[in-house]
Each structure stands twice: as structure tokens, then as C-alpha cells.
Design an enzyme around this catalytic site. Structure first.
Site, short mmCIF file in Angstrom:
data_model
loop_
_atom_site.label_atom_id
_atom_site.label_comp_id
_atom_site.label_asym_id
_atom_site.label_seq_id
_atom_site.Cartn_x
_atom_site.Cartn_y
_atom_site.Cartn_z
N LYS A 36 7.71 -10.98 44.36
CA LYS A 36 8.07 -11.86 43.10
C LYS A 36 8.53 -13.15 43.38
CE LYS A 36 12.43 -10.40 43.40
NZ LYS A 36 13.52 -9.69 41.73
N THR A 66 18.43 -4.29 34.11
CA THR A 66 18.08 -4.23 32.53
C THR A 66 16.50 -3.85 33.10
OG1 THR A 66 16.98 -6.61 33.79
CG2 THR A 66 19.34 -6.67 32.12
#
Length: 338
Positions: free
Chosen positions: A219, A250
Site C-alpha cells: 500500500k 478508522t
């Protein structure tokens, strides 16, 4: 192992060691106190150790200033203050510092800050100019407040231990997570690291699961709490993928990882993390059907309105309690994880 959805408790028999005669006669020197961040976990730890939490007054002045007073003599005692630095982080960190200062001024022999979740850990180095290294700043504050030792669980970065010039015991929530996963007897396991930085953690996790194969999600992070997932390194097709991380904030990284694993043919996806920070919109992402289960521990309290059907919460109270006993008895802590 007594485990069920929503809560799982690690059996006392897993870690409990009979205290020595010296420890039994010296038990009056051991004191446990809890901050306001996670009183339920502190009570569970106290039950494991076989004692009550010490009495303490916590209140605020009209302008919001915190006030702490220890309500019993701790002169010459070994005091353990249990306080994760979870939301609201600033209040809970300040409360911990005040508790440490109060105990030092009350002539405690040794003050140990037990921090199940170490706040401000993500800024552990400078990645751009004019940044603060808050993990080091918090270490300085705890030391200057008067702590003699720190016990923390699953630091975001292991190097944070080096920011302290006092003894630091770093323990892991993985035994609790591994016990639960082993009890489910999941077929064709592959352990997945959500990023390159978590490979060492995932590899250690996979080794404990009968040397399960390892996969890595590549990523690129564009900004804080924003991640762009690119591809999977490793074979996950037709397998049960277990995403392993130290925390879920989150939920963006782990949800995008799960979505990619599904696209790559993973049959089932489980998420495992020690710290359930769960900042919005984590609940929406985690309960969207991407995961069979999201397995976390109770280092951070999870209110009822933040729970969802796929969530499984495991208790680390016995692990922390056993670590406290071993520190108090001057016996090995690292042997718990071999």
C-alpha cells in the site's frame, strides 16, 4: 479458554503461576490503582492478582483541571497504575502523569505505569521537516513525572522502548488472539500483513499458527488515516485470510485490505488487532460484510454503541495480571511468550 462472540476471557490456568512464599508474605507491599480510562479492565486485573483496586479520588475543578488523591498509605509499596492513553487521549495521559506524581510524593517505593495502550505512539520518528516525535515526548513526560518502570502492550513501534531510560516491559496480546483463533480450527489459513511495516508482526503470528503461509498487502499512504491499497504479495485464493495489525483506528487500511483479499479470491477474511481505537467511520467499514469476524482485545474500552455483530472482544486482564506478578516477584516476563 472461555470464548464467545462479543467477549472472551483467557483462562487463569493459562498464565497463573503460584506465588512464592516470599511474594505471599510481601503481598502487602503490592498496590494496584486504576485511572478512569478503563476501570473494567483494571478490575479484572485486580481479580487475577487476588486483591482490590486501591481507593482514590478523581475529580475536576470548575475550569476542567484534574485532581487526584490516593486514599491509603502507600509508603514503601510497589504501586502499579493501570491507565491506557485512549480517547480522550490528552485527559487520560494527564491523569496518568498526575497519578504518578501523587504516588511519588506519597513515598511509594516503586511506581510502575501500566499502559495497555500507549498513546501518541504513531509519531515515533521524523518523516518530514518540523515534526514533533510525540512518542519520545510522552516517554519524557512519564519519566519526569516520577515513574520507575513502564509496562505497555503491543507498541505501535518496538523502538519506543528505547525512548525510556527506565526499565520497560513490552508484552504482547498475541497469545490471547492466537488461543481464540486456534479454538476455531480455521482451514487453509494464511496470515496477511496490511502493510510492509507489519511484516515482522505477521510473520511471528504465522509461526505460532503452525507456520501458516504469509501474504503482504502493498500500500501507499497518501496522508494520515488515508491509505491506497495496490496489490497482494502472496497466494490467498481459496484460503482463510487473517489480517493482523497492532491497532484499528478508522479502519480504512484494514477494510481496503479485506476488499482486495476478497477480489483476489480469499474465501474468508478475519481481522485481528490488539487495540480497538475505532475512530469514525471505523464501525461502518468493519461491519460492511467484508469480515467474518473482527477480533480485538479490551486494552481500550469499547462502548455499546461502537459494537457490531462481527466484533469479538478478548480480555488481556490475565496476561497483564501475570506480568504484574512476575515483575513484583522479580521473575522472567519474556518466558511467557516463548
Amino acid at each position: 479458554m472461555n470464548a464467545h462472540r462479543g467477549s472472551a476471557v483467557l483462562s487463569s490456568a493459562t498464565f497463573k503461576v503460584q506465588p512464592s512464599a516470599t511474594a505471599l508474605t510481601d503481598n502487602h507491599r503490592l498496590r494496584l490503582f486504576s485511572g478512569s480510562a478503563n476501570i473494567q479492565l483494571s478490575q479484572e486485573v485486580a481479580r487475577y492478582v487476588g486483591m482490590d483496586l486501591g481507593p482514590m479520588i478523581r475529580k475536576r475543578f470548575a475550569d476542567g483541571e484534574l485532581y487526584v488523591q490516593i486514599q491509603e498509605s502507600i509508603r514503601g509499596c510497589d504501586v502499579y497504575l493501570i491507565q491506557p492513553c485512549c480517547q480522550p487521549v490528552n485527559d487520560h495521559l494527564m491523569e496518568l502523569l498526575i497519578m504518578v506524581d501523587a504516588c511519588r510524593r506519597a513515598s511509594a517505593r516503586q511506581v510502575t505505569a501500566v499502559i495497555p495502550y500507549y498513546g501518541y505512539a504513531r509519531a515515533d520518528r521524523k518523516t518530514a521537516g518540523r515534526e514533533s516525535i510525540t512518542a519520545k515526548l510522552v516517554a519524557n513526560l512519564i519519566t519526569e513525572a516520577g515513574a520507575n518502570r513502564v509496562l505497555a502492550m503491543d507498541l505501535h513501534s518496538a523502538q519506543i522502548q528505547g525512548y525510556f531510560d527506565i526499565p520497560f516491559d513490552h508484552v504482547y496480546g498475541s497469545p490471547v488472539l492466537l488461543d481464540y483463533l486456534a479454538s476455531k480450527e480455521l482451514p487453509d489459513l494464511v496470515v496477511v500483513s496490511p502493510d510492509v511495516g507489519g511484516v515482522a508482526r505477521a510473520r511471528a503470528f504465522a509461526k505460532k499458527l503452525n507456520d501458516a503461509p504469509l501474504a503482504i498487502i502493498d500500500k501507499r499512504r497518501q496522508a494520515h488515516n488515508v491509505a491506497e491499497v495496490l496489490n497482494v504479495i502472496g497466494d490467498v485464493k481459496g484460503k482463510t485470510a487473517v489480517l493482523v495489525d497492532d491497532m484499528i483506528d478508522t479502519g480504512g487500511t484494514i477494510a481496503e485490505g479485506a476488499r482486495l483479499l476478497r477480489e483476489e479470491g480469499a474465501r474468508q477474511v478475519y481481522a485481528c488487532a490488539t487495540h480497538a481505537v475505532f475512530s469514525p467511520p471505523a464501525m461502518e467499514r468493519l461491519s460492511s460484510g467484508l469480515f467474518e469476524e473482527v477480533i480485538v482485545t479490551n486494552t481500550i474500552p469499547i462502548p455499546e454503541n461502537n459494537r457490531f455483530p462481527q466484533l469479538v472482544v478478548l480480555s488481556v486482564a490475565n496476561l497483564l495480571g501475570e506480568t504484574i506478578w512476575r515483575i513484583h516477584e522479580d521473575t522472567s516476563v519474556s518466558s511467557m511468550f516463548r
